[in-house]
Scaffold this motif. Structure first.
Motif, PDB file in Angstrom:
ATOM      1  N   PHE A 273     111.160  47.797 -18.281  1.00 41.15           N
ATOM      2  CA  PHE A 273     110.199  48.974 -17.746  1.00 41.15           C
ATOM      3  C   PHE A 273     110.103  48.447 -16.218  1.00 41.15           C
ATOM      4  CE2 PHE A 273     108.398  48.350 -22.353  1.00 41.15           C
ATOM      5  CZ  PHE A 273     109.049  49.484 -22.809  1.00 41.15           C
ATOM      6  N   VAL A 274     109.922  47.573 -15.775  1.00 45.50           N
ATOM      7  CA  VAL A 274     109.950  47.044 -14.297  1.00 45.50           C
ATOM      8  C   VAL A 274     111.090  48.016 -13.477  1.00 45.50           C
ATOM      9  CG1 VAL A 274     110.277  45.454 -12.557  1.00 45.50           C
ATOM     10  CG2 VAL A 274     108.982  44.991 -14.597  1.00 45.50           C
ATOM     11  N   GLN A 275     112.158  47.976 -14.099  1.00 43.47           N
ATOM     12  CA  GLN A 275     113.562  48.597 -13.612  1.00 43.47           C
ATOM     13  C   GLN A 275     113.242  50.163 -13.536  1.00 43.47           C
ATOM     14  OE1 GLN A 275     116.105  47.252 -11.711  1.00 43.47           O
ATOM     15  NE2 GLN A 275     114.597  45.346 -11.962  1.00 43.47           N
ATOM     16  N   GLU A 276     112.643  50.601 -14.771  1.00 44.86           N
ATOM     17  CA  GLU A 276     112.535  51.942 -14.818  1.00 44.86           C
ATOM     18  C   GLU A 276     111.374  52.575 -13.706  1.00 44.86           C
ATOM     19  OE1 GLU A 276     113.529  54.580 -16.127  1.00 44.86           O
ATOM     20  OE2 GLU A 276     114.624  54.068 -18.010  1.00 44.86           O
ATOM     21  N   TRP A 277     110.241  51.715 -13.669  1.00 46.07           N
ATOM     22  CA  TRP A 277     109.224  52.047 -12.729  1.00 46.07           C
ATOM     23  C   TRP A 277     109.865  52.108 -11.317  1.00 46.07           C
ATOM     24  CZ3 TRP A 277     106.635  52.046 -17.297  1.00 46.07           C
ATOM     25  CH2 TRP A 277     105.852  52.872 -17.532  1.00 46.07           C
ATOM     26  N   GLY A 278     110.602  50.866 -10.956  1.00 51.72           N
ATOM     27  CA  GLY A 278     111.149  50.943  -9.562  1.00 51.72           C
ATOM     28  C   GLY A 278     112.071  51.902  -9.235  1.00 51.72           C
ATOM     29  N   TYR A 279     113.085  52.269 -10.155  1.00 55.79           N
ATOM     30  CA  TYR A 279     113.979  53.346  -9.948  1.00 55.79           C
ATOM     31  C   TYR A 279     113.105  54.645  -9.667  1.00 55.79           C
ATOM     32  CZ  TYR A 279     117.852  56.364 -10.901  1.00 55.79           C
ATOM     33  OH  TYR A 279     119.160  57.086 -10.904  1.00 55.79           O
ATOM     34  N   GLN A 280     112.296  54.951 -10.576  1.00 54.40           N
ATOM     35  CA  GLN A 280     111.503  56.351 -10.219  1.00 54.40           C
ATOM     36  C   GLN A 280     110.557  56.176  -8.891  1.00 54.40           C
ATOM     37  OE1 GLN A 280     112.398  59.148 -11.569  1.00 54.40           O
ATOM     38  NE2 GLN A 280     113.718  57.857 -13.117  1.00 54.40           N
ATOM     39  N   CYS A 281     110.067  54.991  -8.559  1.00 54.35           N
ATOM     40  CA  CYS A 281     109.272  54.858  -7.678  1.00 54.35           C
ATOM     41  C   CYS A 281     110.121  55.224  -6.403  1.00 54.35           C
ATOM     42  CB  CYS A 281     108.647  53.452  -7.478  1.00 54.35           C
ATOM     43  SG  CYS A 281     107.219  53.313  -8.370  1.00 54.35           S
ATOM     44  N   TRP A 282     111.326  54.787  -6.318  1.00 57.78           N
ATOM     45  CA  TRP A 282     112.187  54.824  -5.087  1.00 57.78           C
ATOM     46  C   TRP A 282     112.526  56.461  -4.843  1.00 57.78           C
ATOM     47  CZ3 TRP A 282     114.880  51.548  -1.715  1.00 57.78           C
ATOM     48  CH2 TRP A 282     115.938  52.044  -1.013  1.00 57.78           C
ATOM     49  N   ASN A 283     112.824  57.034  -6.125  1.00 60.67           N
ATOM     50  CA  ASN A 283     113.295  58.308  -5.979  1.00 60.67           C
ATOM     51  C   ASN A 283     111.966  59.360  -5.683  1.00 60.67           C
ATOM     52  OD1 ASN A 283     115.760  57.783  -6.720  1.00 60.67           O
ATOM     53  ND2 ASN A 283     115.671  58.400  -8.953  1.00 60.67           N
ATOM     54  N   SER A 284     110.909  59.019  -5.906  1.00 61.32           N
ATOM     55  CA  SER A 284     109.673  59.633  -5.696  1.00 61.32           C
ATOM     56  C   SER A 284     109.134  59.616  -4.176  1.00 61.32           C
ATOM     57  CB  SER A 284     108.584  59.664  -6.613  1.00 61.32           C
ATOM     58  OG  SER A 284     108.939  59.747  -7.951  1.00 61.32           O
ATOM     59  N   ALA A 285     109.487  58.427  -3.619  1.00 64.32           N
ATOM     60  CA  ALA A 285     108.894  58.059  -2.511  1.00 64.32           C
ATOM     61  C   ALA A 285     109.579  58.827  -1.093  1.00 64.32           C
ATOM     62  CB  ALA A 285     108.814  56.566  -2.248  1.00 64.32           C
ATOM     63  N   GLN A 286     108.915  59.177  -0.147  1.00 68.09           N
ATOM     64  CA  GLN A 286     109.410  59.701   1.054  1.00 68.09           C
ATOM     65  C   GLN A 286     109.378  58.786   2.308  1.00 68.09           C
ATOM     66  OE1 GLN A 286     110.821  62.778   1.200  1.00 68.09           O
ATOM     67  NE2 GLN A 286     110.404  62.937  -1.029  1.00 68.09           N
ATOM     68  N   THR A 287     108.469  57.986   2.386  1.00 74.89           N
ATOM     69  CA  THR A 287     108.653  57.122   3.191  1.00 74.89           C
ATOM     70  C   THR A 287     107.766  55.647   2.770  1.00 74.89           C
ATOM     71  OG1 THR A 287     106.071  57.439   3.751  1.00 74.89           O
ATOM     72  CG2 THR A 287     107.821  58.679   4.876  1.00 74.89           C
ATOM     73  N   SER A 288     108.133  54.649   3.547  1.00 76.19           N
ATOM     74  CA  SER A 288     107.484  53.213   3.206  1.00 76.19           C
ATOM     75  C   SER A 288     106.040  53.028   3.908  1.00 76.19           C
ATOM     76  CB  SER A 288     108.361  52.107   3.693  1.00 76.19           C
ATOM     77  OG  SER A 288     108.238  50.866   3.290  1.00 76.19           O
ATOM     78  N   PRO A 289     105.182  52.378   3.353  1.00 78.34           N
ATOM     79  CA  PRO A 289     105.294  51.399   1.948  1.00 78.34           C
ATOM     80  C   PRO A 289     105.171  52.456   0.739  1.00 78.34           C
ATOM     81  CG  PRO A 289     103.183  51.063   2.997  1.00 78.34           C
ATOM     82  CD  PRO A 289     103.869  51.969   3.769  1.00 78.34           C
ATOM     83  N   ILE A 290     105.658  51.982  -0.471  1.00 75.56           N
ATOM     84  CA  ILE A 290     105.378  52.735  -1.618  1.00 75.56           C
ATOM     85  C   ILE A 290     103.839  52.452  -2.168  1.00 75.56           C
ATOM     86  CG2 ILE A 290     106.091  52.945  -4.091  1.00 75.56           C
ATOM     87  CD1 ILE A 290     108.983  52.566  -3.028  1.00 75.56           C
ATOM     88  N   ASP A 291     103.010  53.324  -2.193  1.00 78.09           N
ATOM     89  CA  ASP A 291     101.645  52.929  -2.779  1.00 78.09           C
ATOM     90  C   ASP A 291     101.270  53.566  -4.212  1.00 78.09           C
ATOM     91  OD1 ASP A 291      99.129  52.053  -2.655  1.00 78.09           O
ATOM     92  OD2 ASP A 291      98.608  53.174  -0.721  1.00 78.09           O
TER      93      ASP A 291
END
Length: 394
Positions: A273-291
């Motif tokens: 599940f950590v990998q699933e959320w990490g994967y989708q957080c990356w694809n959803s983010a436009q800039t850093s940091p991811i909040d």
């Protein structure tokens, strides 16, 4: 973020970009493999844990270590409908022919092929007796009784002797061990017991659901003295954060502390599940940091994906009565669950649930952590059951 550069890897057995929190188990495996290839006695290892904790990933990492020690490796996955003999016979054939290529006319290898031919001729392989193509005269009187508990130890010893004669060691890696029936599991345990007595360079590294130690103990009482059973669980907060942070940091991307905390709350630290959320957080983010707002956006994608793939494929294999039992478990909140409480929720007698319980255990959906208790083998399946069947009678 560029999805082509997404570092996360959600998937069955897919290696994560950062293998964290498993160092003690990996070191234990390294010591085991190192000692056995030096001719020293050491317990084999059977990893246990729920679905999605990374047992298959660990087996793959252990195979990599075995190859570093110059082991010959055999990797199989047990599943319903295929016997232990079906899985092992073609793998042993391949192994012995590889040994024969490196040690031409080796008598121990030739004998291994003859005994394997005898073993194949004595059991009914669902894949067909001659499908693995051994045009070799079988050795009579060894591994040919048709009784797996007698024949498999003989076969393992002959193959172990062939490996030793050729100056190599064998690592047999078996995933989903809980699918073997009691006789097959007993034969496997007996075979490893004989190998250890003779200190042959042959080690078993397996993985299965939490029910595995009990199955092994019920099959052979000495199993606990023959194997170590490392329990593979969820990651703690620190390791879960590292599994998210490090791959992103390698690309110059960061997570806020609140985002890391929210992902841990949602995933309970289970690596898949950590990998699933990490994967989708990356694809959803436009800039850093991811909040946390990105985590919330990712969650709207992750939950349907999990429901349709990770959870639904298991749910759809079940009969209506089995689904109702699982829904009754979910009605009680987090497990483990007393069978009496489940029966009361279903307004049935405990004895009437026996066949459903046995079927669900066989299908790998539940296990019994303690006498009179049951629990889900799939993390967060109680939440899914409440989504899939909002009403207990639905």
């Amino acid at each position: 973020m560029d999805p082509l550069k997404n570092p996360y890897s959600p998937g069955a057995g897919a290696p994560p970009p950062e293998l964290v929190g498993r160092e003690p188990v990996i070191e234990q495996a390294r010591i085991l493999l190192g000692r056995v290839c030096q001719g020293r006695a050491e317990k084999s290892m059977l990893l246990t844990g729920l679905r999605g904790v990374g047992k298959t990933v660990l087996l793959n990492e252990i195979e990599r270590i075995a190859l570093e020690f110059d082991y010959s490796t055999i990797v199989v996955e047990a599943h319903e409908g295929k016997s232990l003999g079906d899985l092992l016979a073609p793998q042993f054939r391949k192994l012995l022919f590889e040994l024969d290529r490196t040690a031409r006319m080796n008598a121990a290898v030739k004998r291994g092929l003859a005994v394997l031919r005898a073993f194949i001729g004595s059991i009914k392989l669902t894949s067909g007796e001659y499908s693995i193509g051994l045009d070799i005269e079988p050795e009579k009187g060894t591994a040919d009784s048709g009784d797996m508990e007698l024949d498999l130890p003989d076969l393992f010893i002959v193959i172990g002797e062939a490996a030793k004669n050729c100056g190599t060691s064998i690592a047999l890696l078996i995933d989903e061990l809980q699918y073997f029936d009691e006789k097959e599991l007993g034969a496997l345990i007996m075979a490893m017991h004989k190998l250890q007595q003779k200190q042959l360079p042959f080690v078993l590294l397996g993985a299965g659901l939490p029910i595995l130690p009990r199955l092994a103990g019920d099959s052979k009482s000495y199993a606990e003295r023959l194997f170590n059973f490392p329990q593979i669980g969820a990651l703690d907060r620190e390791d879960a954060a590292k599994a998210l942070q490090q791959p992103a940091a390698d690309s110059g991307i960061a997570f806020t502390e609140s985002a890391l905390e929210e992902v841990f709350r949602l995933t309970h630290g289970y690596p898949y599940f950590v990998q699933e959320w990490g994967y989708q957080c990356w694809n959803s983010a436009q800039t850093s940091p991811i909040d946390t707002d990105i985590v919330e956006t990712a969650s709207a994608v992750v939950m349907p994906r999990l429901d349709q793939n990770f959870f639904r494929v298991r749910f759809d294999r079940l009969k209506p009565g089995e689904k109702k039992l699982l829904r009754a478990m979910a009605e009680l909140g987090e497990g483990p669950y007393r069978m009496g409480d489940v029966a009361e929720t279903m307004e049935l007698k405990v004895t009437s649930l026996g066949p459903r319980r046995a079927s669900l255990i066989k299908k790998g959906m539940i296990y019994s952590p303690n006498y009179g208790e049951i629990a889900f083998t799939v993390p967060m399946f109680d939440d899914f059951m409440r989504r899939a069947m909002p009403d207990l009678e639905g």
